[in-house]
Scaffold this active site. Structure first.
Site, PDB file in Angstrom:
ATOM      1  N   ASN A  60      -6.640-104.141  89.700  1.00  0.00           N
ATOM      2  CA  ASN A  60      -7.632-104.637  88.743  1.00  0.00           C
ATOM      3  C   ASN A  60      -6.938-105.011  87.446  1.00  0.00           C
ATOM      4  O   ASN A  60      -5.717-104.860  87.318  1.00  0.00           O
ATOM      5  CB  ASN A  60      -8.739-103.600  88.527  1.00  0.00           C
ATOM      6  CG  ASN A  60      -8.163-102.295  88.025  1.00  0.00           C
ATOM      7  OD1 ASN A  60      -7.581-102.228  86.946  1.00  0.00           O
ATOM      8  ND2 ASN A  60      -8.307-101.243  88.827  1.00  0.00           N
ATOM      9  N   PHE A  65     -14.574 -92.774  81.348  1.00  0.00           N
ATOM     10  CA  PHE A  65     -14.766 -94.101  80.759  1.00  0.00           C
ATOM     11  C   PHE A  65     -15.592 -94.927  81.731  1.00  0.00           C
ATOM     12  O   PHE A  65     -15.352 -94.865  82.948  1.00  0.00           O
ATOM     13  CB  PHE A  65     -13.418 -94.798  80.509  1.00  0.00           C
ATOM     14  CG  PHE A  65     -12.879 -94.563  79.127  1.00  0.00           C
ATOM     15  CD1 PHE A  65     -12.398 -93.323  78.762  1.00  0.00           C
ATOM     16  CD2 PHE A  65     -12.864 -95.588  78.184  1.00  0.00           C
ATOM     17  CE1 PHE A  65     -11.903 -93.093  77.482  1.00  0.00           C
ATOM     18  CE2 PHE A  65     -12.371 -95.380  76.905  1.00  0.00           C
ATOM     19  CZ  PHE A  65     -11.889 -94.128  76.551  1.00  0.00           C
ATOM     20  N   LYS A 115     -23.518 -92.315  85.380  1.00  0.00           N
ATOM     21  CA  LYS A 115     -22.190 -91.790  85.726  1.00  0.00           C
ATOM     22  C   LYS A 115     -21.995 -90.383  85.118  1.00  0.00           C
ATOM     23  O   LYS A 115     -21.457 -89.486  85.758  1.00  0.00           O
ATOM     24  CB  LYS A 115     -21.126 -92.759  85.173  1.00  0.00           C
ATOM     25  CG  LYS A 115     -19.778 -92.660  85.840  1.00  0.00           C
ATOM     26  CD  LYS A 115     -18.898 -93.859  85.449  1.00  0.00           C
ATOM     27  CE  LYS A 115     -17.480 -93.668  85.878  1.00  0.00           C
ATOM     28  NZ  LYS A 115     -16.603 -94.788  85.509  1.00  0.00           N
TER      29      LYS A 115
END
Ligand SMILES: Cc1cc2nc3c(=O)[nH]c(=O)nc-3n(C[C@H](O)[C@H](O)[C@H](O)COP(=O)(O)O)c2cc1C
Length: 397
Positions: free
Chosen positions: A210, A325, A339
């Site tokens: 990524n 994060f 999350k």
């Protein structure tokens, strides 16, 4: 306001071939708005001229002719009373020997003995001079005397030999100076940070990854170090320079990262998962390069889940304070909050993925079960310092 705004820093220079490198240090410190005063030993002036140093610092250089230039004639004391920090760079073996024994036989050594502020020493010398038992004994004494030693580093020396003794990188020296002036809000805390992307191989030359540059994770690690924490960094492959003063483990895949985190998690107070860990790994990895043929047999990549490192750490009995994060492209607040709950973590830091990846800036939102805090848009090190300040507050709650 810059990192070193109005800080009075004295650079003491001694007789080493590395004197020329101080020019770059002065440039960095002045850019960060420090007030820099140069003090030179007689011998250092054989390596670089007083005129050069005066031009670079924009001020008169102090040397063995400077004892009586202040009104009361005790300039070696007056100078240090205004100083926030003295750093000897480069420091010779001779100067180290003098300071470790309290010898005051020239202006610089007398000023160091008369100081009432912190002293840093950045040694530079031939490897045998560094390894000599007398130098090593003197360095031990300096550490006991609460003097910080920066470097030396390993490499090819001016004399052509290879070993320890090279002056630390100027960036490392300026980082240590900046760090000295940051509040030690995380002293005695052990912090483990992951950073960068992971790479999932398809065959020996192809992979899935990524766009994470690692900049945010490295900035978080740097800020934690500046705040006095004992920092460990586990990093996927990035183009960034590995920080010399932070214990760092290099990994490639998510499984490597998971194993490295689990090996280092014992006794950790805060775990911060900044890495963009690949959600999937390639199940049908090919040992040889997959060949392109002109048939319609386009290869199929079969994916499987990678371990969820943050989730696994948050499951540990007596888990550390866990920070995640969330980089999202839409519904930032909602996805981040989900999350936080799903992974059972203490704090989530949300940002828009397309804004933040590979950028030098960050606009972060801190979310926990009781509040949402929007941080201002700033460069990544400033944002990281804000994050570490908030974490230190939450640790006290
Ligand atoms: C060409 C040359 C290079 C030198 N480089 C170093 C050095 O890198 N480190 C060191 O400890 N001494 C070095 N020395 C020796 C010091 O200059 C010498 O010990 C001197 O007395 C140091 O004085 P000071 O500590 O008062 O500045 C060098 C000497 C010469 C002639």
């Amino acid at each position: 306001m810059s990192d070193l705004y109005k800080k009075n820093i004295i650079i003491g220079m001694t007789g080493s071939i590395a004197c020329y490198k101080v020019a770059d240090l002065i440039k960095i410190l002045i850019e960060k708005e420090a007030i820099v005063t140069i003090v030179m030993t007689k011998s250092s002036k054989n390596f670089i001229t007083k005129t050069t140093m005066e031009t670079l610092s924009g001020k008169d250089v102090i040397d063995d002719e400077s004892w009586n230039i202040s009104d009361n004639g005790i300039n070696h004391i007056n100078l240090t009373r205004k100083a926030d920090l003295i750093i000897i760079v480069p420091s010779t073996a001779n100067f180290i020997a003098k300071i470790s024994n309290g010898i005051a036989d020239d202006f610089l050594s007398t000023m160091c003995l008369a100081r009432n502020c912190q002293l840093f020493i950045a040694p530079a010398m031939n490897k045998e001079m560094w390894n000599n038992p007398s130098t090593q004994r003197n360095i031990k004494q300096l550490i006991l005397d609460n003097i910080k030693i920066i470097g030396p580093s390993y490499g090819k020396q001016a004399c052509g030999e290879i070993g320890y003794g090279k002056l630390a990188e100027i960036e490392e020296i300026s980082d240590e100076i900046i760090s000295f002036f940051q509040p030690k809000l995380l002293k005695n805390k052990k912090i483990l940070i992951t950073a960068g992307p992971t790479i999932e191989p398809i065959d020996p030359i192809r992979f899935i990854s990524n766009k994470s540059s690692g900049k945010m994770g490295y900035s978080i690690a740097k800020a934690a170090y500046e705040f006095g924490a004992d920092v460990t960094l586990v990093t996927g492959p990035t183009n960034l320079k590995i920080p010399t003063n932070i214990k760092t483990y290099n990994v490639v895949t998510a499984v490597d990262m998971y194993q490295s985190v689990m090996r280092n998690i014992a006794d950790i107070d805060v775990f911060i998962s900044v890495a963009a860990v690949s959600d999937w790994k390639v199940l049908n990895y090919q040992n040889n390069k997959i060949k392109k043929n002109n048939t319609n047999n386009i290869p199929k990549i079969i994916l499987d889940y990678n371990p969820d490192i943050l989730y696994e750490v948050a499951k540990i009995k007596n888990k550390p304070f866990c920070v995640g994060f969330a980089a999202e492209t839409e519904n930032l607040k909602d996805y981040a909050y989900k999350k936080l709950i799903q992974k059972n973590i203490d704090l989530i830091i949300a940002n828009i993925a397309t804004d933040v990846m590979n950028s030098d800036k960050a606009k972060l939102m801190l979310i926990d079960s009781s509040e949402i805090l929007d941080l201002p848009n700033s460069n990544k090190i400033e944002a990281a310092r804000q994050v570490m300040k908030e974490i230190s507050k939450k640790l006290k709650q």
